[in-house]
Design a protein around this motif. Structure first.
Motif, short mmCIF file in Angstrom:
data_model
loop_
_atom_site.label_atom_id
_atom_site.label_comp_id
_atom_site.label_asym_id
_atom_site.label_seq_id
_atom_site.Cartn_x
_atom_site.Cartn_y
_atom_site.Cartn_z
N ILE A 90 -13.93 -32.83 -36.00
CA ILE A 90 -12.52 -32.57 -35.75
C ILE A 90 -11.66 -33.81 -36.03
CG2 ILE A 90 -13.03 -30.79 -34.02
CD1 ILE A 90 -12.09 -32.85 -31.86
N ARG A 91 -10.39 -33.57 -36.30
CA ARG A 91 -9.47 -34.68 -36.54
C ARG A 91 -9.17 -35.45 -35.26
NH1 ARG A 91 -7.57 -34.43 -41.70
NH2 ARG A 91 -7.75 -32.39 -42.72
N ARG A 92 -9.25 -34.79 -34.13
CA ARG A 92 -9.13 -35.37 -32.79
C ARG A 92 -7.69 -35.65 -32.38
NH1 ARG A 92 -12.07 -40.81 -30.22
NH2 ARG A 92 -10.62 -40.99 -28.47
N TYR A 93 -6.93 -36.35 -33.19
CA TYR A 93 -5.57 -36.74 -32.83
C TYR A 93 -4.55 -35.89 -33.57
CZ TYR A 93 -7.77 -41.12 -31.29
OH TYR A 93 -8.57 -42.05 -30.68
N ALA A 94 -3.40 -35.66 -32.93
CA ALA A 94 -2.29 -35.00 -33.60
C ALA A 94 -1.02 -35.21 -32.78
CB ALA A 94 -2.55 -33.51 -33.78
N SER A 95 0.09 -35.18 -33.47
CA SER A 95 1.37 -35.27 -32.77
C SER A 95 2.44 -34.57 -33.59
CB SER A 95 1.78 -36.73 -32.53
OG SER A 95 1.97 -37.40 -33.76
N ILE A 96 3.49 -34.15 -32.89
CA ILE A 96 4.61 -33.48 -33.54
C ILE A 96 5.86 -33.71 -32.70
CG2 ILE A 96 4.19 -31.27 -32.38
CD1 ILE A 96 5.10 -29.87 -34.97
N ILE A 97 6.99 -33.82 -33.36
CA ILE A 97 8.29 -33.72 -32.70
C ILE A 97 8.89 -32.41 -33.17
CG2 ILE A 97 10.59 -34.71 -32.44
CD1 ILE A 97 9.35 -37.46 -32.89
N LEU A 98 9.03 -31.48 -32.23
CA LEU A 98 9.37 -30.11 -32.60
C LEU A 98 10.77 -29.74 -32.09
CD1 LEU A 98 7.13 -27.12 -32.90
CD2 LEU A 98 9.14 -26.82 -31.45
N PRO A 99 11.63 -29.26 -33.00
CA PRO A 99 12.95 -28.79 -32.59
C PRO A 99 12.94 -27.30 -32.27
CG PRO A 99 12.86 -28.90 -34.97
CD PRO A 99 11.50 -29.31 -34.46
N MET A 100 13.72 -26.92 -31.28
CA MET A 100 13.99 -25.51 -30.98
C MET A 100 15.47 -25.44 -30.62
SD MET A 100 13.23 -22.35 -30.57
CE MET A 100 14.29 -21.08 -29.91
N ASP A 101 16.27 -25.15 -31.63
CA ASP A 101 17.72 -25.22 -31.47
C ASP A 101 18.12 -26.60 -30.95
OD1 ASP A 101 17.72 -22.68 -32.48
OD2 ASP A 101 18.17 -21.69 -30.60
N GLU A 102 18.79 -26.68 -29.80
CA GLU A 102 19.23 -27.99 -29.30
C GLU A 102 18.10 -28.78 -28.62
OE1 GLU A 102 18.65 -26.41 -25.40
OE2 GLU A 102 19.13 -25.47 -27.32
N ALA A 103 16.99 -28.12 -28.35
CA ALA A 103 15.86 -28.77 -27.67
C ALA A 103 14.99 -29.51 -28.68
CB ALA A 103 15.03 -27.74 -26.92
N LEU A 104 14.47 -30.64 -28.25
CA LEU A 104 13.59 -31.45 -29.09
C LEU A 104 12.50 -32.02 -28.19
CD1 LEU A 104 13.40 -32.54 -32.05
CD2 LEU A 104 14.53 -34.61 -31.21
N VAL A 105 11.24 -31.74 -28.53
CA VAL A 105 10.10 -32.12 -27.68
C VAL A 105 9.07 -32.87 -28.51
CG1 VAL A 105 8.13 -31.19 -26.40
CG2 VAL A 105 10.41 -30.30 -25.98
N LEU A 106 8.59 -33.96 -27.96
CA LEU A 106 7.46 -34.70 -28.55
C LEU A 106 6.18 -34.26 -27.86
CD1 LEU A 106 7.14 -38.46 -29.31
CD2 LEU A 106 5.46 -37.38 -27.82
#
Length: 197
Positions: A90-106
């Motif tokens: 497995i790659r093991r690590y992953a990250s994303i900064i995801l937008p949902m309209d005005e919301a933004l989550v890391l």
């Protein structure tokens, strides 16, 4: 090798049956948690993670949604741990900064074998419909601990509680999809210098 897990969890508070397939992203998921909002969030998680998830839960929702939400997090985390086995390739690590309209989550994950949840997602309301926004953290913590994953979730922006929660679950799906994917350069290796995770 198929990466599939079936988990049954029965307590005095919940009765859960769950099947997870990490690699059958075209399959339809079927989710009946007994909590409409959680069904919506788990459907998003499965779809954006390309996971096939079959789930039923009969819980004491006449008390509130806490026991069902936490126990589903436990069962789903256990299913990931079982399906991944020794985590070879497995790659093991992953990250994303995801937008949902005005919301933004890391969202960042490390499938390290050391489960932990580091959560900084303040909500501006106590409820989304009838769903307690505190239960988002309860689910995430239960999932991370039982999946053996280090999970960081942080709200960077957002005022609408539904959008913030949706961003969290979508981001978790995307990050887990990448983290559990097989790295073709190291398909036979355990991704740790220790030789075990």
């Amino acid at each position: 090798m198929e990466r599939i897990a079936e988990v049954k969890r029965k307590t005095a508070e919940t009765d859960i049956s769950l099947k997870l397939n990490l690699d059958d992203g075209l399959a339809e998921s079927s989710i009946d948690s007994g909590i409409g909002f959680l069904d919506h969030m788990l459907t998003l998680f499965a779809r954006h993670g390309s996971f096939a998830l079959q789930l039923t839960c009969h819980g004491d929702t006449e008390v509130d949604d806490h026991h069902s939400t936490e126990d589903i997090g436990i069962a789903l985390g256990n299913a990931f741990a079982i399906a991944l086995g020794e985590k070879r390739g497995i790659r093991r690590y992953a990250s994303i900064i995801l937008p949902m309209d005005e919301a933004l989550v890391l969202c960042a994950v490390d499938i390290s074998g050391r489960g932990g949840c580091y959560y900084d997602v303040p909500f501006l309301t106590e409820k989304i419909g009838t769903f307690d926004t505190q239960l988002v953290e309860e689910f995430m913590r239960a999932f991370a601990v039982h999946a053996g994953a280090t999970l960081h979730l942080k709200k960077l922006a957002g005022t609408n509680s539904h959008h913030v929660s949706e961003a969290c679950f979508k981001a978790l799906g995307h990050a887990m999809r990448e983290a559990v994917s097989i790295d073709p350069m190291h398909a036979g290796d355990i991704p740790s210098t220790k030789g075990t995770l």
